[in-house]
Design an enzyme around this catalytic site. Structure first.
Site, PDB file in Angstrom:
ATOM      1  CB  THR A   1     -16.210   0.046  -7.082  1.00 52.08           C
ATOM      2  OG1 THR A   1     -16.503  -0.887  -6.039  1.00 52.08           O
ATOM      3  CG2 THR A   1     -17.473   0.327  -7.879  1.00 52.08           C
TER       4      THR A   1
ATOM      5  CG  ASP B   1      -2.041   0.993   1.182  1.00 51.08           C
ATOM      6  OD1 ASP B   1      -3.190   0.554   1.038  1.00 51.08           O
ATOM      7  OD2 ASP B   1      -1.784   2.224   1.240  1.00 51.08           O
TER       8      ASP B   1
ATOM      9  CE  LYS C   1     -19.234  -2.356  -5.402  1.00 50.44           C
ATOM     10  NZ  LYS C   1     -19.810  -2.631  -4.089  1.00 50.44           N
TER      11      LYS C   1
ATOM     12  CG  ASN D   1     -25.921  -4.458  -5.706  1.00 50.27           C
ATOM     13  OD1 ASN D   1     -27.081  -4.828  -5.794  1.00 50.27           O
ATOM     14  ND2 ASN D   1     -25.257  -4.489  -4.576  1.00 50.27           N
TER      15      ASN D   1
ATOM     16  CG  LEU E   1      -5.587  -0.221  -5.721  1.00 49.00           C
ATOM     17  CD1 LEU E   1      -4.857  -0.445  -7.039  1.00 49.00           C
ATOM     18  CD2 LEU E   1      -4.693   0.509  -4.725  1.00 49.00           C
TER      19      LEU E   1
HETATM   20  P1  NAD Z   1      -9.883   3.030   1.046  1.00 52.21           P
HETATM   21  O1  NAD Z   1      -9.786   4.402   0.503  1.00 52.21           O
HETATM   22  O2  NAD Z   1     -10.165   2.805   2.488  1.00 52.21           O
HETATM   23  O3  NAD Z   1      -8.537   2.202   0.687  1.00 52.21           O
HETATM   24  C1  NAD Z   1      -7.837   2.322  -0.512  1.00 52.21           C
HETATM   25  C2  NAD Z   1      -6.372   1.966  -0.228  1.00 52.21           C
HETATM   26  O4  NAD Z   1      -5.641   2.022  -1.464  1.00 52.21           O
HETATM   27  C3  NAD Z   1      -5.683   2.946   0.733  1.00 52.21           C
HETATM   28  O5  NAD Z   1      -5.051   2.235   1.777  1.00 52.21           O
HETATM   29  C4  NAD Z   1      -4.670   3.677  -0.152  1.00 52.21           C
HETATM   30  O6  NAD Z   1      -3.487   4.075   0.545  1.00 52.21           O
HETATM   31  C5  NAD Z   1      -4.386   2.624  -1.190  1.00 52.21           C
HETATM   32  N1  NAD Z   1      -3.852   3.184  -2.432  1.00 52.21           N
HETATM   33  C6  NAD Z   1      -4.342   4.217  -3.159  1.00 52.21           C
HETATM   34  N2  NAD Z   1      -3.580   4.406  -4.255  1.00 52.21           N
HETATM   35  C7  NAD Z   1      -2.585   3.459  -4.212  1.00 52.21           C
HETATM   36  C8  NAD Z   1      -1.491   3.151  -5.047  1.00 52.21           C
HETATM   37  N3  NAD Z   1      -1.257   3.865  -6.153  1.00 52.21           N
HETATM   38  N4  NAD Z   1      -0.685   2.134  -4.685  1.00 52.21           N
HETATM   39  C9  NAD Z   1      -0.906   1.424  -3.559  1.00 52.21           C
HETATM   40  N5  NAD Z   1      -1.946   1.674  -2.725  1.00 52.21           N
HETATM   41  C10 NAD Z   1      -2.765   2.684  -3.046  1.00 52.21           C
HETATM   42  O7  NAD Z   1     -11.002   2.306   0.142  1.00 52.21           O
HETATM   43  P2  NAD Z   1     -11.912   1.035   0.532  1.00 52.21           P
HETATM   44  O8  NAD Z   1     -13.102   1.528   1.278  1.00 52.21           O
HETATM   45  O9  NAD Z   1     -11.063  -0.032   1.079  1.00 52.21           O
HETATM   46  O10 NAD Z   1     -12.445   0.643  -0.923  1.00 52.21           O
HETATM   47  C11 NAD Z   1     -11.622   0.066  -1.913  1.00 52.21           C
HETATM   48  C12 NAD Z   1     -12.485  -0.199  -3.150  1.00 52.21           C
HETATM   49  O11 NAD Z   1     -13.566  -1.067  -2.792  1.00 52.21           O
HETATM   50  C13 NAD Z   1     -13.128   1.050  -3.731  1.00 52.21           C
HETATM   51  O12 NAD Z   1     -13.189   0.939  -5.128  1.00 52.21           O
HETATM   52  C14 NAD Z   1     -14.537   1.053  -3.122  1.00 52.21           C
HETATM   53  O13 NAD Z   1     -15.456   1.739  -3.936  1.00 52.21           O
HETATM   54  C15 NAD Z   1     -14.825  -0.433  -3.054  1.00 52.21           C
HETATM   55  N6  NAD Z   1     -15.726  -0.892  -1.981  1.00 52.21           N
HETATM   56  C16 NAD Z   1     -15.741  -0.279  -0.749  1.00 52.21           C
HETATM   57  C17 NAD Z   1     -16.611  -0.750   0.229  1.00 52.21           C
HETATM   58  C18 NAD Z   1     -16.675  -0.105   1.600  1.00 52.21           C
HETATM   59  O14 NAD Z   1     -17.659  -0.338   2.333  1.00 52.21           O
HETATM   60  N7  NAD Z   1     -15.691   0.686   2.005  1.00 52.21           N
HETATM   61  C19 NAD Z   1     -17.446  -1.853  -0.023  1.00 52.21           C
HETATM   62  C20 NAD Z   1     -17.363  -2.481  -1.263  1.00 52.21           C
HETATM   63  C21 NAD Z   1     -16.509  -1.992  -2.236  1.00 52.21           C
END
Ligand code: NAD
Length: 299
Positions: A96, A31, A172, A175, A65
């Site tokens: 997503t 990360d 996705k 949904n 991501l």
């Molecule tokens: P988040 O923002 O909490 O985490 C994203 C992570 O990616 C961070 O730790 C960030 O440092 C890392 N990151 C960003 N750019 C990077 C790079 N270039 N190299 C390495 N790491 C990098 O997001 P999340 O809530 O974990 O969601 C992730 C994905 O899943 C999104 O697309 C979101 O829409 C989807 N999603 C989220 C949820 C939810 O409830 N949070 C549920 C289902 C799907």
């Protein structure tokens, strides 16, 4: 044992990666945030020093991501993993992203001889922690699916095969458009009910026993904003990104989706407010503040 890497250790990615490790697999983690990497290393993950290290020799790389831009950069950017993976390796993108974004990511992988599967995630952080994710899988390559399945099983309980490459992402987007539009309708319904003098617990009860019922009124809001907890969860910023993905797809298809368009405008507005980094259920707080009423809670 296969060499597997997990990139993106955020709200969802961290517990998902941890569940892969708990299931007994060796997992390299990466990360941009050093702190998030160290947290996973303390739970048994092996450090990837950089993207070169994350991709080199990997049989499977999972990405979780924020959006299309970050996935593109991790895959094909300067020193991205595709420059270092060997032909035949697999990228599983669980982020997503937009339908057109997933198509171009699949094309990029193909260029490098790397196989690609989209497997975006349904459900929420509480489910990710318990290993109860749902995956919407776009894949018609059976051997690849069987290679990846043990890891999906470690992170979740439900796999829905949506069709060929890109169909998981399309599912996705459809949904989340429903979840997020219904969340806005739920916030508006509660606002009206407060002004009409109704009790929130009774509004919830009647909702549950009629066809108005929905997961936002019955699950998300009660576990978050109704109890005064608006820490993310799923941020308003990410919610807006997903509504914008639905509108982007609709515009490309020349479709009119008036409720979706209106809800996208709401999330765009709330994203710019101090609530932008809060859980999406904080929509209720936004409207209550604007209308100068106290946000109702259920204890
Ligand atoms: P988040 O923002 O909490 O985490 C994203 C992570 O990616 C961070 O730790 C960030 O440092 C890392 N990151 C960003 N750019 C990077 C790079 N270039 N190299 C390495 N790491 C990098 O997001 P999340 O809530 O974990 O969601 C992730 C994905 O899943 C999104 O697309 C979101 O829409 C989807 N999603 C989220 C949820 C939810 O409830 N949070 C549920 C289902 C799907």
């Amino acid at each position: 044992m296969k060499q597997v890497t997990f990139i993106g250790l955020g709200a969802m990615g961290a517990p998902m990666a941890e569940n892969i490790i708990k299931a007994g697999f060796r997992l390299k983690v990466y990360d941009l945030s050093k702190e998030r990497c160290e947290n996973l290393i303390s739970h048994g993950g092996m450090p990837a020093d950089d993207l070169r290290d994350a991709g080199s020799g990997a049989d499977i790389v999972f990405t979780m991501l924020p959006a299309t831009q970050e996935v593109n950069s991790v895959l094909e950017g300067k020193d991205g993993i595709l420059h270092h993976m060997t032909a035949g390796g697999i990228v599983v993108d669980m982020s997503t992203v937009s339908p057109s974004g997933t198509d171009s990511i699949a094309e990029a992988c193909k260029k490098y001889g790397v196989r690609f599967m989209d497997a975006p995630v349904g459900r929420q952080v509480v489910h990710a922690i318990k290993g109860e994710c749902l995956f919407m899988v776009g894949c018609d390559d059976e051997p690849m699916f069987l290679d990846v399945k043990p890891y999906l099983d470690a992170m979740g309980t439900t796999i829905v095969r949506c069709g060929g490459t890109g169909m998981g992402t399309r599912m996705k987007v459809v949904n989340n458009m429903q979840i997020l539009t219904i969340a806005e309708v739920t916030a508006e319904a509660i606002l009206l009910s407060e002004k009409l003098g109704l009790k929130l617990d009774l509004v919830k009860q009647v909702n549950a026993d009629t066809t108005a019922t929905n997961g936002q009124m019955q699950f998300t809001f009660p576990t978050k904003v109704f109890s005064g907890d608006t820490a993310p969860g799923f941020t308003i910023e990410l919610a807006h990104k997903d509504m914008a993905l639905a509108m982007e797809a609709a515009n490309e298809l020349k479709l009119q989706l008036p409720s979706c368009e209106s809800a996208e405008g709401v999330y765009r507005r709330v994203k710019k407010s101090p609530l932008g980094k809060k859980d999406f259920s904080a929509l209720l707080e936004y409207w209550c503040e604007l209308n100068k009423i106290e946000t109702p809670r259920i204890n």
